[in-house]
Design an enzyme around this catalytic site. Structure first.
Site, PDB file in Angstrom:
ATOM      1  CB  SER A 144      14.697  89.914  15.736  1.00 20.86           C
ATOM      2  OG  SER A 144      13.711  90.042  16.747  1.00 20.86           O
ATOM      3  CE1 TYR A 157      18.186  89.686  19.917  1.00 21.72           C
ATOM      4  CE2 TYR A 157      16.200  90.807  19.181  1.00 21.72           C
ATOM      5  CZ  TYR A 157      16.977  89.663  19.255  1.00 21.72           C
ATOM      6  OH  TYR A 157      16.541  88.497  18.670  1.00 21.72           O
TER       7      TYR A 157
END
Length: 279
Positions: A144, A157
């Site tokens: 990401s 995350y």
């Protein structure tokens, strides 16, 4: 291979998190390019529907990527059904724990890393188990932009996605002598059910999320699952034969072109020492 063959003709892939979003689009794209796919997910109904849509080129398998037995089983299913494994796509993901660091529950942090990092580790482990003896294969994982730059995602995350980038480099180093390429893709804001739940408060309202994302990107468009699927297709194909240990960022410049500065539209001139200007 015939001139009209797909870019993954004759290849077999496993895609985790394949029942929706980026995973589903990746499975479709791979099959459209000649691959056979094991689509793995916790979501049984949409996963089976996807496999039905893709026909004889796909199989669905229930899989919890935090369970090693499940991950081993989907790799073994690819061998049993299609005879080999050429591409492993570690895509399954969640947003996970959110909130300030001082109030983040440790068990929520651990559960987030179990899916986003441990799940990737298990996918790499069991892909390597069958790829090393054949001395060929491609392992791809979803990172990401939050794994490249701080402040773009929740703490757990972000930690997990940075871990995916690091693990990709480390495993690529080990497996390169065996002819196995290991890469990652780092999507920027992409209109999926998961991002819609965050941005629109409704997983089904992907259109509203897409409009919100488009307003924030340098190119003025929202990322779509197909954009990430195409990046994965390239890395899975022989066109990327010279690429390994790399994280391909697909983000409309989010991590590199943060925004226009006051200098972009200034008159053409040179600003020298002490702010002296020369036209």
């Amino acid at each position: 291979m015939s001139p009209n063959a797909g870019r993954l003709e004759g290849k077999v892939a496993v895609v985790t998190g394949a029942a929706s979003g980026i995973g589903a689009e990746t499975a479709r794209t791979f099959v459209a390019n000649g691959a056979r796919v094991v689509a793995a997910d916790l979501q049984d109904a949409p996963g089976r529907a996807l496999a039905g849509e893709l026909g004889d080129s796909a199989r669905f398998a229930h899989c919890d990527v935090t369970r090693e037995g499940d991950v081993a089983a989907i790799v073994d299913l690819a061998l049993a059904e299609f005879g080999q494994l050429d591409v492993m796509v570690n895509n399954a993901g969640i947003v996970g724990a959110v909130g300030p660091i001082a109030s983040t529950a440790a068990d929520a942090f651990d559960a987030t890393l179990a899916v986003l990092l441990r799940g990737v580790f298990l996918g790499m482990k069991h892909a390597a188990r069958v790829m090393v003896p054949r001395r060929t294969g491609v392992i791809l994982s979803l990172a990401s932009t939050a794994g490249v730059v701080g402040g773009l995602g929740p703490h757990a995350y972000t930690a997990a996605k940075h871990g995916v980038v690091g693990l990709t480099k480390s495993v690529a180093s080990e497996l390169a002598p065996h002819g196995i390429r290991v890469n990652a893709v780092a999507p920027g804001m992409t209109a999926t059910a998961m991002t819609s739940a965050v941005m629109a408060g409704d997983p089904a309202n992907v259109e509203q999320a897409a409009r919100a994302i488009a307003k924030r990107t340098a190119l003025g468009i929202a990322g779509e699952p197909r954009d990430i699927a195409h990046a994965l297709l390239y890395l899975a194909s022989d066109e990327a034969r010279y690429v390994t240990a790399h994280t391909l960022v697909v983000d409309s410049g989010e991590t590199s072109a943060i925004g226009r500065t006051p200098f972009h539209d200034a008159p053409s001139e040179v600003i020298r020492e002490a702010g002296r200007r020369e036209r």
